[in-house]
Design a protein around this motif. Structure first.
Motif, mmCIF file in Angstrom:
data_model
loop_
_atom_site.group_PDB
_atom_site.id
_atom_site.type_symbol
_atom_site.label_atom_id
_atom_site.label_comp_id
_atom_site.label_asym_id
_atom_site.label_seq_id
_atom_site.Cartn_x
_atom_site.Cartn_y
_atom_site.Cartn_z
ATOM 1 N N GLY A 34 0.784 -1.227 0.000
ATOM 2 C CA GLY A 34 0.000 0.000 0.000
ATOM 3 C C GLY A 34 0.812 1.271 0.000
ATOM 4 O O GLY A 34 0.244 2.366 0.066
ATOM 5 N N TYR A 35 2.127 1.158 -0.085
ATOM 6 C CA TYR A 35 2.976 2.349 -0.045
ATOM 7 C C TYR A 35 2.705 3.237 -1.256
ATOM 8 O O TYR A 35 2.490 2.748 -2.362
ATOM 9 C CB TYR A 35 4.450 1.946 -0.022
ATOM 10 C CG TYR A 35 5.395 3.084 0.280
ATOM 11 C CD1 TYR A 35 5.717 3.412 1.590
ATOM 12 C CD2 TYR A 35 5.958 3.834 -0.747
ATOM 13 C CE1 TYR A 35 6.586 4.451 1.869
ATOM 14 C CE2 TYR A 35 6.822 4.879 -0.483
ATOM 15 C CZ TYR A 35 7.135 5.185 0.830
ATOM 16 O OH TYR A 35 7.993 6.222 1.096
ATOM 17 N N ALA A 36 2.754 4.557 -1.031
ATOM 18 C CA ALA A 36 2.545 5.514 -2.122
ATOM 19 C C ALA A 36 3.606 6.607 -2.048
ATOM 20 O O ALA A 36 3.816 7.199 -0.986
ATOM 21 C CB ALA A 36 1.148 6.130 -2.037
ATOM 22 N N TYR A 37 4.260 6.849 -3.157
ATOM 23 C CA TYR A 37 5.259 7.921 -3.222
ATOM 24 C C TYR A 37 4.571 9.253 -3.506
ATOM 25 O O TYR A 37 3.483 9.292 -4.090
ATOM 26 C CB TYR A 37 6.258 7.641 -4.349
ATOM 27 C CG TYR A 37 7.243 6.540 -4.060
ATOM 28 C CD1 TYR A 37 8.394 6.783 -3.317
ATOM 29 C CD2 TYR A 37 7.028 5.254 -4.541
ATOM 30 C CE1 TYR A 37 9.306 5.765 -3.058
ATOM 31 C CE2 TYR A 37 7.935 4.235 -4.289
ATOM 32 C CZ TYR A 37 9.068 4.498 -3.542
ATOM 33 O OH TYR A 37 9.968 3.493 -3.281
ATOM 34 N N PRO A 38 5.208 10.368 -3.123
ATOM 35 C CA PRO A 38 4.674 11.684 -3.503
ATOM 36 C C PRO A 38 4.563 11.802 -5.018
ATOM 37 O O PRO A 38 5.331 11.168 -5.762
ATOM 38 C CB PRO A 38 5.716 12.670 -2.945
ATOM 39 C CG PRO A 38 6.384 11.927 -1.831
ATOM 40 C CD PRO A 38 6.413 10.489 -2.265
ATOM 41 N N GLU A 39 3.639 12.604 -5.465
ATOM 42 C CA GLU A 39 3.384 12.782 -6.892
ATOM 43 C C GLU A 39 4.646 13.158 -7.650
ATOM 44 O O GLU A 39 4.903 12.639 -8.746
ATOM 45 C CB GLU A 39 2.325 13.869 -7.072
ATOM 46 C CG GLU A 39 1.934 14.161 -8.508
ATOM 47 C CD GLU A 39 0.885 15.253 -8.604
ATOM 48 O OE1 GLU A 39 0.882 15.959 -9.618
ATOM 49 O OE2 GLU A 39 0.093 15.397 -7.655
ATOM 50 N N ALA A 40 5.467 14.047 -7.066
ATOM 51 C CA ALA A 40 6.658 14.518 -7.756
ATOM 52 C C ALA A 40 7.671 13.398 -7.977
ATOM 53 O O ALA A 40 8.385 13.387 -8.987
ATOM 54 C CB ALA A 40 7.307 15.657 -6.965
ATOM 55 N N VAL A 41 7.758 12.447 -7.042
ATOM 56 C CA VAL A 41 8.701 11.336 -7.162
ATOM 57 C C VAL A 41 8.288 10.418 -8.310
ATOM 58 O O VAL A 41 9.113 10.004 -9.130
ATOM 59 C CB VAL A 41 8.799 10.549 -5.839
ATOM 60 C CG1 VAL A 41 9.660 9.298 -6.005
ATOM 61 C CG2 VAL A 41 9.358 11.428 -4.729
ATOM 62 N N VAL A 42 7.003 10.089 -8.365
ATOM 63 C CA VAL A 42 6.497 9.230 -9.444
ATOM 64 C C VAL A 42 6.694 9.922 -10.796
ATOM 65 O O VAL A 42 7.169 9.302 -11.763
ATOM 66 C CB VAL A 42 5.012 8.889 -9.229
ATOM 67 C CG1 VAL A 42 4.483 8.053 -10.393
ATOM 68 C CG2 VAL A 42 4.820 8.139 -7.916
ATOM 69 N N ASP A 43 6.363 11.197 -10.864
ATOM 70 C CA ASP A 43 6.510 11.924 -12.125
ATOM 71 C C ASP A 43 7.961 11.939 -12.597
ATOM 72 O O ASP A 43 8.244 11.790 -13.790
ATOM 73 C CB ASP A 43 6.002 13.357 -11.968
ATOM 74 C CG ASP A 43 4.487 13.452 -12.049
ATOM 75 O OD1 ASP A 43 3.847 12.420 -12.330
ATOM 76 O OD2 ASP A 43 3.951 14.551 -11.828
#
Length: 225
Positions: A127-136
């Motif tokens: 369920g881990y989620a990275y910040p939007e900027a990291v994924v982008d």
């Protein structure tokens, strides 16, 4: 909880900067850590590099194997032959990405690739989620750019526009209307502008500046720059 326990509590894929849990092979991926201490999975120097690897594999599935649905992609990514719960994986990604299992994708489109990448990360990393900027950043490294954001729709720019516009008396009413999202008492604000003039200008200008500052803080907390 000891330091060792805290580290162990972090998903393996996150610790390895390899959120797709890509298994070690002879492939020399961009961004691999110089020291590979995990005997089963690659380790990368940063999360964006690991996300790039995940995205590039998915793009290769489409370009080289013609896999363009979640069902086909996940059956290749996590086949039952490797003791994976493949059908559960497919259902999870469909639900998380809000895309049907047989829907035809174009993974060169940011709008198609991003939700699949995030869903795979969530499944692989509990369920881990990275910040939007990291994924982008990872997707950009893979060659898939996010759509440009209009400056006119940016909350920070809009707040600055409001603060600036409020210094011109001829634009006072229009300025108040631009602040509608943060001024639920809009009609009263316009009334005070017409009645009190200069004092209302100061209030509207301060409101615009406050909105701009709040937007920057909010974006920073969400990992945006």
């Amino acid at each position: 909880m000891t330091t060792t326990s805290k580290i162990a509590a972090v998903p393996r894929g996150v610790r390895n900067n390899n959120p797709g849990n890509v298994r070690r092979t002879k492939d020399n991926w961009q961004g691999l850590a110089a020291e590979q201490t995990d005997t089963a999975f690659f380790q990368f120097v940063s999360a964006p590099q690991g996300i790039r690897c995940l995205a590039r594999i998915l793009l290769n599935y489409q370009d080289k194997r013609g896999l363009r649905t979640i069902e086909k992609i996940i059956w290749r990514w996590a086949p039952p032959s490797d003791d994976n719960p493949t059908e559960s994986y497919v259902s999870f990604v469909c639900r998380r990405a809000r895309i049907g299992r047989a829907h035809t994708l174009d993974l060169h489109r940011y709008e198609d690739l991003r939700p699949i990448v995030e869903a795979i990360i969530a499944f692989e990393c509990d369920g881990y989620a990275y910040p939007e900027a990291v994924v982008d950043k990872g997707l950009v490294l893979a060659g898939v750019e996010p759509p440009p954001k209009s400056l006119q729709s940016s909350r920070t720019i809009r707040g600055a526009q409001v603060a600036t516009a409020a210094t011109g008396t001829g634009l006072l009413v229009e300025t108040a209307r631009q602040l509608e999202p943060v001024l639920p008492f809009l009609d009263q604000a316009i009334y005070y502008i017409k009645t009190f003039g200069p004092w209302a200008v100061a209030v509207i200008a301060l409101a615009g500046i406050g909105w701009m500052v709040w937007a920057r803080i909010s974006d920073y907390q969400r990992g945006l720059r």
